[in-house]
Design a protein around this motif. Structure first.
Motif, mmCIF file in Angstrom:
data_model
loop_
_atom_site.group_PDB
_atom_site.id
_atom_site.type_symbol
_atom_site.label_atom_id
_atom_site.label_comp_id
_atom_site.label_asym_id
_atom_site.label_seq_id
_atom_site.Cartn_x
_atom_site.Cartn_y
_atom_site.Cartn_z
ATOM 1 N N ALA A 120 3.277 2.961 6.961
ATOM 2 C CA ALA A 120 2.795 1.585 7.069
ATOM 3 C C ALA A 120 2.511 1.224 8.524
ATOM 4 N N SER B 282 0.822 -1.219 0.000
ATOM 5 C CA SER B 282 0.000 0.000 0.000
ATOM 6 C C SER B 282 0.853 1.264 0.000
ATOM 7 N N VAL B 283 2.069 1.182 0.570
ATOM 8 C CA VAL B 283 2.949 2.361 0.597
ATOM 9 C C VAL B 283 4.092 2.223 -0.412
ATOM 10 N N LYS C 139 -4.111 7.744 -2.756
ATOM 11 C CA LYS C 139 -4.384 6.314 -2.858
ATOM 12 C C LYS C 139 -4.727 5.728 -1.494
ATOM 13 N N LEU C 140 -3.996 6.136 -0.459
ATOM 14 C CA LEU C 140 -4.249 5.613 0.875
ATOM 15 C C LEU C 140 -5.622 6.027 1.384
ATOM 16 N N LYS C 141 -6.017 7.260 1.088
ATOM 17 C CA LYS C 141 -7.344 7.714 1.489
ATOM 18 C C LYS C 141 -8.427 6.847 0.874
ATOM 19 N N LEU D 156 -0.730 2.871 9.520
ATOM 20 C CA LEU D 156 -1.867 2.203 8.887
ATOM 21 C C LEU D 156 -2.153 0.845 9.525
ATOM 22 N N THR E 132 -7.974 3.677 -0.556
ATOM 23 C CA THR E 132 -7.808 2.263 -0.228
ATOM 24 C C THR E 132 -8.277 1.938 1.182
ATOM 25 N N PHE E 133 -7.923 2.791 2.138
ATOM 26 C CA PHE E 133 -8.228 2.507 3.536
ATOM 27 C C PHE E 133 -9.480 3.230 4.030
ATOM 28 N N ARG F 170 7.745 6.170 4.405
ATOM 29 C CA ARG F 170 6.796 5.136 3.985
ATOM 30 C C ARG F 170 6.660 4.037 5.036
#
Length: 263
Positions: free
Chosen positions: A157, A131-132, A190-192, A160, A194-195, A153
């Motif tokens: 992780a 993810s990172v 992307k993290l916003k 997260l 995806t998670f 990163r």
């Protein structure tokens, strides 16, 4: 979208010595701060050094306690859950990551707080690293063997792994070249997605915030001077300080304008 966070009339003050050990006075670091954060949005908070941005981040995370006002969360989990649902990515990741510990241990200890099954634990490690955008072989390395970008990163992780609902980024673009800034903007987006988390990004880098955030709040000397959607902040700023910040970001300030920023 509903609000996940409401800040109402927030103040934070400290005692400043006038006469050492004899007399002090209250100095406001933040004054009458009020704003809402919507669930699953990316909110930017901008201002020059000393405007109170990092103090605000620490108040939202519970590291500091407000002198007055309220911080109201509407979270799915408890604020007191361990690890907490509000996580802060500090600016100095190189100092936070233990330089002598393996990255696998740094990430695994957080995953173990909620996943004991070995197979699922390993799956989660792989998912977090992917993810990172980190390779799996980084798990065998130590904190002092990583570049600044890799350290950031890994720190992400680790945060997260705690399954936060709100992720606060404190100056995530500092000391990065333009290409790295673009890469991290895309990563945070992307993290916003995806998670499914809410992101608050605190930065003096208006160019990065322009491409990352839906809304931006402008702080000056501990007070909000303007808050609006990103398009209006950049295309139709209302406060003179916002206009000066935008000019400063393009290195277009005259000497007199620079002096106004420091007043």
């Amino acid at each position: 979208m509903s609000d996940i966070l409401q800040i109402k009339n927030l103040y934070y003050s400290v005692d400043k010595a006038i006469i050492p050990f004899v007399k002090t006075e209250k100095v406001n670091i933040l004054s009458d701060i009020s704003f809402n954060v919507m669930e699953n949005e990316i909110l930017g908070i901008a201002g020059e050094s000393g405007s109170g941005k990092t103090t605000l981040a620490k108040l939202l995370c519970g590291i500091l306690t407000p002198s007055e006002g309220k911080v109201i969360f509407s979270l799915k989990g408890s604020v007191n859950k361990k690890p907490g649902p509000i996580q802060l990515l500090f600016q100095n990741n190189g100092e936070i990551l233990n330089p002598l510990r393996k990255i696998e241990d740094i990430i695994s200890e957080i995953i173990l707080s909620r996943i004991e099954d070995k197979a699922k634990h390993n799956e989660e490690k792989i998912r977090l690293l992917e993810s990172v955008d980190l390779p799996l072989n980084i798990l065998e390395r130590k904190g002092n063997e990583l570049s600044g970008g890799q350290q950031q990163r890994v720190a992400l992780a680790r945060l997260l792994a705690a399954e936060p609902e709100i992720l606060i980024l404190d100056e995530p673009f500092s000391s990065q070249d333009s290409e790295s800034q673009v890469n991290f903007v895309q990563l945070f987006k992307k993290l916003k997605s995806t998670f499914g988390i809410t992101v608050i990004c605190i930065s003096h880098n208006l160019s990065a915030l322009k491409h990352l955030c839906a809304r931006i709040i402008i702080l000056r000397k501990g007070k909000i001077v303007e808050q609006n959607n990103t398009s209006n902040i950049f295309n139709n700023p209302q406060h003179n300080y916002t206009k000066l910040l935008l000019k400063a970001s393009g290195y277009n300030l005259s000497y007199d304008e620079f002096a106004q920023l420091k007043e």
